[in-house]
Design an enzyme around this catalytic site. Structure first.
Site, PDB file in Angstrom:
ATOM      1  N   SER A  46       0.844  -1.197   0.000  1.00 38.70           N
ATOM      2  CA  SER A  46       0.000   0.000   0.000  1.00 38.70           C
ATOM      3  C   SER A  46       0.877   1.244   0.000  1.00 38.70           C
ATOM      4  O   SER A  46       2.076   1.178   0.251  1.00 38.70           O
ATOM      5  CB  SER A  46      -0.894   0.004   1.236  1.00 38.70           C
ATOM      6  OG  SER A  46      -0.136   0.406   2.359  1.00 38.70           O
ATOM      7  N   LYS A  47       0.248   2.390  -0.262  1.00 42.90           N
ATOM      8  CA  LYS A  47       1.045   3.620  -0.300  1.00 42.90           C
ATOM      9  C   LYS A  47       1.566   3.985   1.086  1.00 42.90           C
ATOM     10  O   LYS A  47       2.586   4.636   1.210  1.00 42.90           O
ATOM     11  CB  LYS A  47       0.265   4.763  -0.944  1.00 42.90           C
ATOM     12  CG  LYS A  47      -0.962   5.225  -0.222  1.00 42.90           C
ATOM     13  CD  LYS A  47      -1.543   6.415  -0.988  1.00 42.90           C
ATOM     14  CE  LYS A  47      -2.685   7.048  -0.227  1.00 42.90           C
ATOM     15  NZ  LYS A  47      -3.263   8.178  -0.956  1.00 42.90           N
ATOM     16  N   ARG A  48       0.872   3.518   2.120  1.00 37.29           N
ATOM     17  CA  ARG A  48       1.343   3.784   3.499  1.00 37.29           C
ATOM     18  C   ARG A  48       2.608   2.968   3.821  1.00 37.29           C
ATOM     19  O   ARG A  48       3.383   3.338   4.675  1.00 37.29           O
ATOM     20  CB  ARG A  48       0.273   3.427   4.529  1.00 37.29           C
ATOM     21  CG  ARG A  48      -1.036   4.123   4.323  1.00 37.29           C
ATOM     22  CD  ARG A  48      -1.086   5.470   5.039  1.00 37.29           C
ATOM     23  NE  ARG A  48      -2.123   6.276   4.447  1.00 37.29           N
ATOM     24  CZ  ARG A  48      -1.986   7.511   4.002  1.00 37.29           C
ATOM     25  NH1 ARG A  48      -0.835   8.125   4.115  1.00 37.29           N
ATOM     26  NH2 ARG A  48      -2.982   8.155   3.453  1.00 37.29           N
TER      27      ARG A  48
END
Ligand code: GLU
Length: 513
Positions: free
Chosen positions: A264-266
């Site tokens: 994920s982008k996190r």
């Protein structure tokens, strides 16, 4: 198959995830390999998720890695406009066609009614309410209401959506280029919304209509869209295009480094690596990220790394130029299962590019970093510096982090070897070494080496006692390229000053033990 017309169809909802760049890369490789076209289409029909600047970001990112679209907004092409927000009238027409052919219907249910239906279904023990054949008759739509009432509702401008009327008891199969034959039962599918109450199409309708009108014959996209494909197949059939569907190829997911779950982008912020090509400045610090470019990656290395996230050539070869990938790539060699994102491997690819790069080119890339630190050196100096350091760094900023001592005084001396090897009673001997280095006329690495070797012999100290002192004195660290090369580049005066300072510091370090 005709020449492939492939499209990359991102939604401008923020920075472009690196998985999107991989999709674009595979699109590009297939298009270039077979003389087709690589189309960029901006899927911006969801106004609630639209983020200003995201489209420009997508284009800049694609251009940075060298994947320039043949067609798209700003790139020309015969099938535009390529921004879905500029094609509203087209979708409206196709939405109405679906109604006219009986493949879709108007649904007037309010959000409250939909919630109530879901609650009622839950109360009856069914947790996955589906607006479809099983419930259609219980809802307020043009299949359940008398025609006169429907007409009245429409005349009163009652808000409605258009839903696809999914047939019952059909098997929907397609031969995915990567997954093989995939089958769904139409009974598992819901009557997806095609046109929203605001008159905008949903992704499904716009995507299928555009693929058709833009003559896309190969759809390459992420695994997360596989479950939407049966609806798309139904749409192709509903429009009468069922025999001319594009070929689908669903790419394996990109997984977290642990292999557990989708990257994920996190995760980028969490693990300290980039998941975007370029930096993205969102509205909040939490939504702002550095990209591969900011981490100091060569775009060619990023492309090479991305190609291997899901594909391999079936040989030992790992280093490919973009053209090399164009020649070697095939969807047949793309794996079915998820591809683990391995940042160490990404860095390894970058290192291979640094090692192979011309020192002159590297010097130009490194110059801004060095200038930012307040040093202005000649091209010749920087070329030598890059040549010495490039095998020791993986990312561009490390040229400074690991080699700052080529430009300024040592900040810190590695303590352990000094405490072990420095003997204050030998200081006088080391002072003679300093003098001999200072006396060298031809200040080149091999002359320096000869002088140091002569000292090692005469002093009877041995290399093990001398070299660590010299190395740490001049560079602060045991790691690095040849000490003779370092000294030659650092220069005579500066080496002399550094050694004098270092010997004092070493005495103190010893005294402090
Ligand atoms: N707009 C979709 C996305 O953001 C496109 C999916 C597809 O390629 O069909 O990924």
């Amino acid at each position: 198959m005709d020449k492939p017309r492939v499209r990359f169809a991102p939604s401008p909802t923020g920075a472009l995830h690196i998985g999107g760049v991989r999709t674009a890369l595979y699109d590009y490789l297939i298009a270039k390999q077979q003389g087709g076209a690589f189309v960029l289409r901006i899927e911006d029909t969801d106004q609630t998720r639209y983020v200003p600047g995201a489209e420009d970001y997508i284009k800049e990112a694609l251009e940075w890695v060298g994947l320039v679209p043949d067609e798209g907004p700003g790139y020309g092409g015969a099938y535009g406009p390529y921004r879905q927000s500029e094609r509203k009238a087209i979708y409206k027409e196709y939405g109405e066609k679906l109604i006219a052919s009986g493949n879709a219907y108007y649904a007037f249910d309010t959000p409250e009614e939909l919630t109530a239906a879901r609650e009622a279904s839950k109360a009856a023990g069914n947790h996955s309410f589906k607006y479809g054949a099983a419930n259609r008759a219980k809802m307020r739509n043009s299949t359940s209401l008398p025609q006169a009432e429907v007409e009245q509702l429409l005349a009163d401008k009652t808000p409605y959506v258009i839903r696809l009327k999914v047939p019952t008891d059909q098997t929907i199969s397609f031969d995915d280029k990567i997954k093989g034959v995939v089958s769904f039962s139409s009974n598992e599918l819901d009557d997806k919304v095609m046109m929203k109450a605001d008159g905008m199409p949903t992704y499904h309708l716009a995507n299928v209509v555009d693929d058709r009108l833009m003559k896309i014959n190969l759809v390459i996209r992420g695994d997360e869209w596989l479950s939407s494909t049966p609806h798309h197949v139904l749409l192709y059939r509903a429009f009468g295009w069922g025999d001319e569907m594009p070929v689908f190829a669903h790419l394996p997911l990109i997984l977290k480094p642990s292999g557990k779950g989708k990257l994920s982008k996190r995760d980028g912020a969490k693990f300290g690596f980039p998941v975007f090509p370029l930096s993205w400045k969102g509205a909040t610090p939490e939504d702002s990220f550095d990209g591969f470019k900011d981490f100091g990656f060569d775009p060619a290395a990023v492309v090479n790394f991305l190609a291997f996230l899901g594909w391999n050539p079936g040989t030992e070869q790992e280093i490919f130029t973009l053209q090399g990938l164009v020649d070697a790539f095939s969807l047949e060699k793309v794996g079915k299962s998820g591809a683990r994102f391995d940042f160490e491997k990404a860095k390894w690819f970058n290192q291979q590019y640094l090692i192979a790069a011309d020192n002159g080119v590297l010097a130009k890339m490194v110059r801004p970093l060095i200038e930012k630190k307040g040093h202005n050196l000649s091209q010749v100096f920087l070329e030598k510096f890059c040549g010495l350091m490039k095998e020791r760094v993986m990312l561009l900023p490390e040229f400074w982090e690991k080699g700052y001592y080529f430009f300024e005084a040592v900040k810190e001396y590695e303590g352990k070897p000094i405490r072990k090897k420095w003997k204050p009673e030998r200081r006088a001997k080391f002072e003679t070494l300093r003098e001999s280095i200072k006396a060298i006329d031809n200040f080149e690495a091999d002359t320096i080496e000869t002088v140091v070797k002569a000292f090692v012999e005469e002093s009877e100290l041995g290399f093990g006692a001398v070299l660590p002192i010299l190395r740490i004195g001049v560079s602060g660290t045991m790691k690095g390229p040849s000490i003779y090369e370092i000294i030659a580049l650092v220069g005579k005066e500066e080496t002399d000053t550094r050694l004098a300072t270092a010997f004092d510091a070493f005495d103190e370090m010893k005294a402090a033990v």
